[in-house]
Design an enzyme around this catalytic site. Structure first.
Site, short mmCIF file in Angstrom:
data_model
loop_
_atom_site.label_atom_id
_atom_site.label_comp_id
_atom_site.label_asym_id
_atom_site.label_seq_id
_atom_site.Cartn_x
_atom_site.Cartn_y
_atom_site.Cartn_z
CE LYS A 61 -20.10 -1.71 6.52
NZ LYS A 61 -18.83 -2.29 6.94
N GLY B 210 -13.76 -2.77 11.72
CA GLY B 210 -13.13 -1.45 11.67
C GLY B 210 -13.90 -0.40 12.47
CG HIS C 167 -18.11 2.96 2.58
ND1 HIS C 167 -18.90 2.36 3.53
CD2 HIS C 167 -16.85 2.56 2.89
CE1 HIS C 167 -18.17 1.65 4.37
NE2 HIS C 167 -16.91 1.75 3.99
CD GLU D 158 -3.33 -0.38 1.98
OE1 GLU D 158 -3.39 0.71 2.56
OE2 GLU D 158 -4.10 -1.32 2.19
CG ASP E 261 -7.34 2.26 0.18
OD1 ASP E 261 -7.15 1.48 1.14
OD2 ASP E 261 -6.84 3.40 0.14
#
Ligand code: ITT
Length: 217
Positions: A194, A174, A199, A32, A61
């Site tokens: 969810k 997370g 996103h 990364e 990402d």
């Protein structure tokens, strides 16, 4: 076979909802890069993963953008989760009354071929050097990943607004326990719920629709 390149099982569970048997996880820890945009990180990751796997790949990402902190931690969300931890991030944001936030996700697809024009952007590596942090720009000539191939990469983005709250809920992963949307934290939601608003769900939805028409021989 399409490979979802990630070390995060939570992401794989969410992707399977959209892509079912069309996708298999590939546990490859792609390098990364440190960059100011999710797009640059995901695109470089997808190039590196495609070169490793020699199969079509997606890399995702994602990050938490706290508005009152000018988008921090953003592309540095994983580092901040591992150092400060989500509870302290939550306390800092609430203490500063900076609770409006967004989750953002960028899915990068690479299969070694080019792409027809479509609304979703293609990264050809030309933004390299613009999005990279100063440290990475300085190291760019010596770092194979940063100075690597210019394979085209198709990008799909998704974002969702929310509020930073005290941690609630056991699900997700997370930052989910401190991210509330419409009165419920992401950690209190089922995976289906969810996905329907998140996103990643939004980015995966765009990708799945586009990929249904993609044929790679
Ligand atoms: P890979 O890079 O192997 O895919 P990762 O967990 O490092 O796994 P990211 O770099 O995309 O994934 O994640 C950045 C940070 O954002 C990390 O701390 C994640 O836990 C967090 N994150 C990503 N998506 C999230 C989501 O849907 N809900 C809560 N936190 C999320």
């Amino acid at each position: 076979m399409l490979r979802y390149v990630t070390t995060n099982e939570g992401k794989v569970r969410e992707a399977e909802e959209y892509l079912g048997d069309d996708i298999a996880a590939l546990d490859y820890d792609y390098p990364e890069i440190q960059a100011d945009s999710l797009e640059a990180v995901a695109a470089e990751g997808a190039r590196s993963a495609f070169e490793y796997a020699d199969e079509p790949v997606i890399v995702d990402d994602a990050g938490l953008y706290i508005e009152g902190f000018d988008g921090f931690p953003g592309p540095y969300s994983a580092y901040v989760e591992n150092t400060l931890g989500i509870e302290r991030v939550g306390r800092l944001a609430r203490g500063e009354d900076a609770t409006r936030a967004q989750f953002r996700c960028v899915i990068a697809y690479c299969d070694g071929e080019g792409f027809e024009a479509s609304p979703e952007p293609v990264d050809t590596g030309d933004r390299r050097g613009q999005d990279l942090s100063a440290d990475d720009r300085a190291g760019a000539t010596t770092d194979d990943t940063v100075a690597g191939s210019d394979l085209p990469v198709k990008l799909f983005t998704g974002a969702v607004p929310g509020t930073i709250v005290e941690p609630r809920g056991e699900g997700g992963f997370g930052y989910d326990p401190i991210f509330e949307h419409d009165g419920t934290t992401f950690a209190e939601m089922s995976a289906e719920r969810k996905n329907a608003i998140s996103h990643r769900g939004r980015a995966l939805g765009k990708f799945a629709e586009w990929y249904a028409n993609r044929r790679v021989d």
